[in-house]
Every structure is written in structure tokens, then in C-alpha cells.
Design an enzyme around this catalytic site. Structure first.
Site, PDB file in Angstrom:
ATOM      1  N   VAL A 163       0.840  -1.208   0.000  1.00 42.41           N
ATOM      2  CA  VAL A 163       0.000   0.000   0.000  1.00 42.41           C
ATOM      3  C   VAL A 163       0.872   1.254   0.000  1.00 42.41           C
ATOM      4  CG1 VAL A 163      -1.917  -1.170   1.154  1.00 42.41           C
ATOM      5  CG2 VAL A 163      -0.188  -0.027   2.545  1.00 42.41           C
ATOM      6  N   ASP A 164       2.155   1.095  -0.398  1.00 40.73           N
ATOM      7  CA  ASP A 164       3.132   2.176  -0.249  1.00 40.73           C
ATOM      8  C   ASP A 164       3.329   3.026  -1.498  1.00 40.73           C
ATOM      9  OD1 ASP A 164       4.651   0.483  -1.938  1.00 40.73           O
ATOM     10  OD2 ASP A 164       5.697  -0.427  -0.225  1.00 40.73           O
ATOM     11  N   HIS A 177      -4.528  -4.388  -2.138  1.00 41.75           N
ATOM     12  CA  HIS A 177      -4.978  -3.923  -0.815  1.00 41.75           C
ATOM     13  C   HIS A 177      -5.130  -2.405  -0.759  1.00 41.75           C
ATOM     14  CE1 HIS A 177      -3.094  -7.884   0.809  1.00 41.75           C
ATOM     15  NE2 HIS A 177      -4.287  -8.066   0.302  1.00 41.75           N
ATOM     16  N   CYS A 202     -15.133  13.852   6.523  1.00 39.04           N
ATOM     17  CA  CYS A 202     -15.282  14.069   5.087  1.00 39.04           C
ATOM     18  C   CYS A 202     -15.770  15.501   4.817  1.00 39.04           C
ATOM     19  CB  CYS A 202     -16.271  13.054   4.522  1.00 39.04           C
ATOM     20  SG  CYS A 202     -16.709  13.339   2.790  1.00 39.04           S
ATOM     21  N   CYS A 260     -19.517  15.208   3.183  1.00 39.85           N
ATOM     22  CA  CYS A 260     -20.716  14.735   3.898  1.00 39.85           C
ATOM     23  C   CYS A 260     -20.529  14.636   5.409  1.00 39.85           C
ATOM     24  CB  CYS A 260     -21.142  13.383   3.344  1.00 39.85           C
ATOM     25  SG  CYS A 260     -20.145  12.018   3.950  1.00 39.85           S
ATOM     26  N   SER A 277       7.154 -11.906  -1.210  1.00 40.72           N
ATOM     27  CA  SER A 277       5.949 -12.223  -0.436  1.00 40.72           C
ATOM     28  C   SER A 277       6.060 -13.636   0.120  1.00 40.72           C
ATOM     29  CB  SER A 277       4.694 -12.122  -1.306  1.00 40.72           C
ATOM     30  OG  SER A 277       3.560 -12.568  -0.570  1.00 40.72           O
TER      31      SER A 277
HETATM   32 ZN    ZN Z   1     -18.299  11.640   2.632  1.00 39.82          ZN
END
Ligand code: ZN
Length: 308
Positions: free
Chosen positions: A139-140, A155, A214, A217, A255
Site C-alpha cells: 500500500v506504499d 490492498h 469528510c 458529507c 511475499s
Molecule cells: Zn463523505
């Protein structure tokens, strides 16, 4: 620097982090490169016309990002830290506060990591038409930084933020600015960064940390990554299965294949009788399925391979 104190489970590790720099510290020991093995991998790559590559944390340790599972140098071996669980994050505002406080501190270092020669080699293979598709468990964003485009981030990626309510995606860099505005007097220094960009902080520090919601929202924000206990988006899984069907060989890089989300594609490749090569320091879940296993540093070995 700011009067904050840090709690660490293994102080000597933090000391050595600053003494030796981060690169190389998280790479397990490996035997010297074996010329015969290099020739075998070269042959594997030369014969492949539709190569699928799957990478894991082991490719990024040489960029200074620790993995979780490596013997002696992985986070599980060095600390009592364990990754955050998806359900805890979604259910508890306190858990999110703790997570984001640590993530805020770790971000400048985590986001500054650079691709190493292994990432650059795979990007180069793609440019030369050697790579059919690249699947990463990381995820880097290091493959993206190296220029890879035929890429699935299984991921997700820490460089994106997701609203749990409306689903809007925003760049993680923008959120860092919002953190700074909301926490003007809250400053700290990263003392040890996990694969997910997390760091160690005290409870007092965490409790005073203000977390933005957020902007559209007001919903809670989460990094656009799959936490432990969550599942990979089924469309993404189907997409990768289709790439496996098209491929004529599979190379695993860095991995141990302990996580099922990646391991299932090895099983699919085996079912299709694809030749499988594994480059990983230490044993993996699929060593018995591989026609070739290499216990070498990814960044030392991959640049030696001629992709033509
Ligand atoms: Zn939102």
C-alpha cells in the site's frame, strides 16, 4: 522537541534506526547471489511471453519500509505491534482517532520512501513489453512512483483516503494539511514506521488529536486500504483472476504468501499449470508449487535480469 514523549516497545530498535538509517535495516539476511540461480531466473523470464508478477512487503524492505512477518527484522518479531482490525476502525471513533494521530505523525516519512532497483526493474520490464500485469499487496505506492501502470493494488494505497459514508476518494496529502490546521500545536516526530505508515504514541497525545471528517458529507475517513479482517473488492479479485488466465507464467517477488488475498492467485496459477517462480528471502506458503525458488534480495537480483 515539543515536550512530547514517545513510548516504544523496543527502544534499541529506534536507536539503531537513527544510527544506521532506514534502508537495509528491515531486509532479512540472505545468502550471496548464486550465479546458477540467476541463470535459471533469466531463463524463466526469457521464456515468458505473458508474465504476471505479484509483489509483497519484501520488495519494499530495501526502500526502508519494514514488513510484518520476516524473521528477526519484521514488525511481528521486533515489537508487540499488530495491525489494525477493520471492524475496530469502523465501529470506534476512539480507534480512528488513535489510528489517524499515529498516521499523521508517520506520514511525512512514510510518504517520502522511494522505489528501489527492484521497483525500477519491474517498471522497466513493463516499458519493454515483458510484463503482462503487476499485482501488489503493498500500500506504499512505490510501484506507481517507479512508473508502473499495468498495476493492481490488491490492498489499496495509503496515498488515497476514502469516506466510509459517501465513498469519496481524496489524496492523502490533502488530509495532512487538514490535520495541521486542526492541530496547530500538536507536533511530534515519527519514531518508527510500520508498513501501513503507523507510529508509536502515548495515550495523552492521542486523546488531544483532532480528526477531520469528510469535507463533503461529514462521514468518517479511512485510508483507501484493506485492513486486516476486511476483504478485497470482488471486482478487483475478478480482474486479477482474468489477468492470471491470460498469463503464461507467474513470478512472486518479496511475499511469503501468508495472506489469502494474494495466495489465491497462486492457487489459480497452479490450477492452470503455469510455471511459478518465487523470489523471497525465507520460506513461503507456496515453495512446493514453485519450479524455481530464489532466496535473494529483490533489488540485487531483478536488475541483473535482461527482460528482452
Ligand atoms: Zn463523505
Amino acid at each position: 522537541m515539543s515536550g512530547l514523549t514517545f513510548r516504544s516497545t523496543k527502544g534499541h530498535w529506534i536507536t539503531s534506526l537513527s544510527r544506521h538509517g532506514s534502508t537495509g535495516l528491515f531486509v532479512p539476511l540472505s545468502p550471496p547471489l548464486d550465479p546458477e540461480k540467476i541463470r535459471e531466473l533469466q531463463c524463466f523470464i526469457t521464456l515468458s511471453k505473458k508474465l504476471l508478477v505479484m509483489t509483497g512487503a519484501g520488495i519494499s524492505t530495501e526502500s526502508g519500509i519494514p514488513d510484518y512477518r520476516s524473521e528477526r527484522v519484521g514488525l511481528y518479531a521486533r515489537t508487540d505491534r499488530r495491525p489494525i482490525q477493520h471492524c475496530d476502525f469502523v465501529r470506534s471513533a476512539q480507534v480512528r482517532q488513535r489510528y489517524w494521530a499515529r498516521n499523521f505523525v508517520g506520514w511525512p516519512q512514510f510518504s517520502s520512501h522511494q522505489p528501489n532497483p527492484a521497483h525500477w526493474a519491474l517498471s522497466n520490464w513493463e516499458k519493454l513489453g515483458k510484463l503482462h500485469w503487476l499485482v501488489t499487496q503493498n500500500v506504499d505506492a512505490l510501484h506507481t512512483k517507479a512508473g508502473s501502470q499495468r498495476l493492481t493494488e490488491l490492498h489499496g494505497c495509503m496515498h488515497r483516503v476514502l469516506c466510509l459514508n459517501c465513498g469519496e476518494q481524496t489524496p492523502r496529502g490533502m488530509l495532512q494539511k487538514r490535520f495541521q490546521v486542526l492541530n496547530p500545536s500538536w507536533s511530534a516526530e515519527a519514531q518508527g514506521v510500520a508498513p501501513d505508515g503507523d507510529v508509536f504514541l502515548t495515550e495523552e497525545q492521542v486523546q488531544s488529536f483532532q480528526v477531520p471528517s469528510c469535507a463533503r458529507c461529514g462521514g468518517p475517513l479511512k485510508p483507501d486500504v484493506v485492513f486486516f479482517g476486511d476483504t478485497v473488492n470482488p471486482d478487483k479479485v475478478d480482474f486479477v483472476h482474468r489477468r492470471v488466465k491470460e498469463a503464461d507464467s507467474l513470478l512472486v517477488v518479496g511475499s511469503s504468501l501468508q495472506v489469502y488475498s494474494g495466495y489465491r492467485f497462486i492457487l489459480a496459477a497452479q490450477e492452470k499449470k503455469l510455471p511459478i517462480a518465487i523470489l523471497n528471502i525465507g520460506p513461503t506458503r507456496s515453495d512446493d508449487l514453485a519450479c524455481l525458488k530464489l532466496n535473494s534480495r529483490c533489488g540485487e537480483l531483478l536488475p541483473l535480469i535482461d527482460p528482452h
